[in-house]
Scaffold this motif. Structure first.
Motif, PDB file in Angstrom:
ATOM      1  N   ALA A 225       0.668   0.156   3.792  1.00  0.00           N
ATOM      2  CA  ALA A 225       0.939   0.030   2.781  1.00  0.00           C
ATOM      3  C   ALA A 225      -0.469   0.002   1.908  1.00  0.00           C
ATOM      4  O   ALA A 225       0.379   0.575   0.851  1.00  0.00           O
ATOM      5  CB  ALA A 225       1.402  -1.664   1.883  1.00  0.00           C
ATOM      6  N   ASP A 226      -1.922  -0.215   2.346  1.00  0.00           N
ATOM      7  CA  ASP A 226      -2.376   0.516   2.408  1.00  0.00           C
ATOM      8  C   ASP A 226      -2.527   2.057   2.366  1.00  0.00           C
ATOM      9  O   ASP A 226      -3.299   2.405   1.161  1.00  0.00           O
ATOM     10  CB  ASP A 226      -3.744   0.726   3.315  1.00  0.00           C
ATOM     11  CG  ASP A 226      -4.007  -1.563   3.691  1.00  0.00           C
ATOM     12  OD1 ASP A 226      -3.689  -2.113   2.242  1.00  0.00           O
ATOM     13  OD2 ASP A 226      -4.505  -1.613   4.425  1.00  0.00           O
ATOM     14  N   VAL A 227      -1.819   3.172   3.736  1.00  0.00           N
ATOM     15  CA  VAL A 227      -2.280   4.488   3.491  1.00  0.00           C
ATOM     16  C   VAL A 227      -1.267   4.982   1.739  1.00  0.00           C
ATOM     17  O   VAL A 227      -1.567   6.099   1.331  1.00  0.00           O
ATOM     18  CB  VAL A 227      -1.289   5.056   4.418  1.00  0.00           C
ATOM     19  CG1 VAL A 227      -1.030   5.983   4.717  1.00  0.00           C
ATOM     20  CG2 VAL A 227      -1.595   4.744   5.512  1.00  0.00           C
TER      21      VAL A 227
ATOM     22  N   ASP B 210       0.772  -6.340  10.973  1.00  0.00           N
ATOM     23  CA  ASP B 210      -0.218  -5.336  10.765  1.00  0.00           C
ATOM     24  C   ASP B 210      -0.042  -3.791  10.894  1.00  0.00           C
ATOM     25  O   ASP B 210      -0.801  -2.869   9.667  1.00  0.00           O
ATOM     26  CB  ASP B 210      -1.662  -5.278  12.560  1.00  0.00           C
ATOM     27  CG  ASP B 210      -2.194  -6.342  12.541  1.00  0.00           C
ATOM     28  OD1 ASP B 210      -2.030  -7.154  11.445  1.00  0.00           O
ATOM     29  OD2 ASP B 210      -2.830  -6.193  14.105  1.00  0.00           O
TER      30      ASP B 210
ATOM     31  N   LYS C 240      -0.635   2.510  -0.549  1.00  0.00           N
ATOM     32  CA  LYS C 240      -1.972   2.616  -2.194  1.00  0.00           C
ATOM     33  C   LYS C 240      -2.836   3.941  -2.226  1.00  0.00           C
ATOM     34  O   LYS C 240      -2.760   3.757  -3.405  1.00  0.00           O
ATOM     35  CB  LYS C 240      -2.275   1.384  -1.791  1.00  0.00           C
ATOM     36  CG  LYS C 240      -1.251   0.003  -2.005  1.00  0.00           C
ATOM     37  CD  LYS C 240      -2.505  -1.241  -1.819  1.00  0.00           C
ATOM     38  CE  LYS C 240      -0.777  -2.356  -1.497  1.00  0.00           C
ATOM     39  NZ  LYS C 240      -1.346  -3.575  -1.268  1.00  0.00           N
ATOM     40  N   ALA C 241      -3.453   3.939  -1.146  1.00  0.00           N
ATOM     41  CA  ALA C 241      -4.505   4.624  -1.138  1.00  0.00           C
ATOM     42  C   ALA C 241      -3.965   5.945  -2.098  1.00  0.00           C
ATOM     43  O   ALA C 241      -4.324   6.905  -2.586  1.00  0.00           O
ATOM     44  CB  ALA C 241      -5.160   5.165  -0.293  1.00  0.00           C
TER      45      ALA C 241
ATOM     46  N   HIS D  54       0.833  -4.144   6.858  1.00  0.00           N
ATOM     47  CA  HIS D  54      -0.296  -3.993   6.747  1.00  0.00           C
ATOM     48  C   HIS D  54      -1.195  -2.345   6.256  1.00  0.00           C
ATOM     49  O   HIS D  54      -1.065  -1.893   5.267  1.00  0.00           O
ATOM     50  CB  HIS D  54      -1.676  -5.238   6.838  1.00  0.00           C
ATOM     51  CG  HIS D  54      -1.576  -6.546   6.456  1.00  0.00           C
ATOM     52  ND1 HIS D  54      -1.025  -6.745   4.532  1.00  0.00           N
ATOM     53  CD2 HIS D  54      -0.732  -7.548   6.734  1.00  0.00           C
ATOM     54  CE1 HIS D  54      -0.733  -7.947   4.320  1.00  0.00           C
ATOM     55  NE2 HIS D  54      -0.996  -8.225   5.853  1.00  0.00           N
ATOM     56  N   SER D  55      -0.673  -2.223   6.543  1.00  0.00           N
ATOM     57  CA  SER D  55      -1.536  -0.548   7.446  1.00  0.00           C
ATOM     58  C   SER D  55      -0.860   0.710   6.353  1.00  0.00           C
ATOM     59  O   SER D  55      -1.389   1.461   5.583  1.00  0.00           O
ATOM     60  CB  SER D  55      -2.001   0.089   8.383  1.00  0.00           C
ATOM     61  OG  SER D  55      -1.683   0.979   9.353  1.00  0.00           O
TER      62      SER D  55
ATOM     63  N   SER E 225      -2.926  -0.377  -6.499  1.00  0.00           N
ATOM     64  CA  SER E 225      -3.265  -1.866  -5.506  1.00  0.00           C
ATOM     65  C   SER E 225      -2.352  -2.217  -5.764  1.00  0.00           C
ATOM     66  O   SER E 225      -2.363  -2.646  -4.412  1.00  0.00           O
ATOM     67  CB  SER E 225      -4.147  -2.730  -6.228  1.00  0.00           C
ATOM     68  OG  SER E 225      -4.061  -2.725  -6.983  1.00  0.00           O
ATOM     69  N   ARG E 226      -1.350  -1.814  -6.760  1.00  0.00           N
ATOM     70  CA  ARG E 226       0.256  -2.812  -6.425  1.00  0.00           C
ATOM     71  C   ARG E 226       0.654  -1.999  -7.151  1.00  0.00           C
ATOM     72  O   ARG E 226       0.967  -0.933  -8.146  1.00  0.00           O
ATOM     73  CB  ARG E 226       0.065  -3.639  -6.949  1.00  0.00           C
ATOM     74  CG  ARG E 226      -1.072  -4.327  -8.078  1.00  0.00           C
ATOM     75  CD  ARG E 226      -0.280  -6.063  -8.512  1.00  0.00           C
ATOM     76  NE  ARG E 226      -1.710  -6.360  -9.627  1.00  0.00           N
ATOM     77  CZ  ARG E 226      -1.566  -7.434 -10.430  1.00  0.00           C
ATOM     78  NH1 ARG E 226      -0.670  -7.933  -9.357  1.00  0.00           N
ATOM     79  NH2 ARG E 226      -1.952  -7.295 -11.600  1.00  0.00           N
TER      80      ARG E 226
END
Length: 222
Positions: A197-199, A191, A201-202, A194-195, A207-208
């Protein structure tokens, strides 16, 4: 008899006038010489101060290059030491005469752009960005102290530093995202990853990593 009196009176008046003119010229000449001497003394003091400022900034640059990284408690110590050196350099810049207002302003503005190290960018990137401002301030002081004309301003220094900071920040995040993507090839991410990576990307707006602009993608994969 009256002719002799008139002649003596005339000669006396001429002598008095001549003496007066000579005395006034001597006084005026002395004042002009004193003003000239004062100006030379002020210019000499200003050039000496500019040289001191140049050397102080050189000491700061050497200190920057002498460190491989700064973290933890050392960060506060470094920022305090840097603040002292910048204050000393700024005071030297303030000594530049009013006739050098453009150069003095350029120097003070460059010094003001040197920020404390917070870890927002890597230490290597921080050194690069700080040296951009340092070298601009050094140029202003160095050319004045040596009697050379200032070099032309190529572009707005603050804008150039801002663009470089953004570029280096994005590359740092892009490399980290690329690492996370490679990790997914071998095992499932937790987790926390994942968190993270999301930060990233934003902030990058992708998205990649393959969605990055070509220049950025080439920089992290080459």
């Amino acid at each position: 008899m009256s002719n002799w009196i008139d002649l003596l009176t005339s000669n006396l008046a001429s002598g008095l006038i001549g003496a007066g003119i000579g005395g006034a010229a001597s006084i005026l000449g002395a004042r002009m010489q004193a003003k000239s001497s004062d100006k030379i003394a002020r210019d000499t003091a200003a050039r000496a101060a500019a040289l001191e400022g140049y050397l102080i900034l050189g000491d700061l640059e050497a200190a920057l290059l002498g460190k491989t990284t700064v973290s933890g408690a050392d960060m506060a110590t470094w920022n305090a030491e840097q603040r002292v050196l910048l204050s000393r350099a700024r005071k030297r810049a303030n000594v530049l005469p009013m006739s050098e207002e453009a150069r003095r302003t350029r120097c003070r503005e460059a010094i003001a752009l040197i920020q404390p190290f917070t870890g927002y960018v890597t230490w290597d990137d921080y050194v690069f960005l700080t040296r951009m401002a340092l070298q601009d301030a050094q140029e202003a002081m160095g050319t004045y102290s040596s009697g050379r004309p200032p070099t032309p301003v190529v572009a707005d220094l603050e804008a150039r530093i801002g663009m470089e900071r953004t570029k280096r920040r994005r590359l740092k995040l892009a490399r980290r995202l690329h690492e996370i993507e490679e990790e997914t090839e071998y095992h499932e991410l937790d987790d926390h990853r994942h968190s993270e990576a999301d930060v990233i990307k934003a902030e990058l707006g992708v998205s990649r990593t393959v969605d990055l602009p070509g220049e950025e993608l080439a920089a992290i994969t080459s």
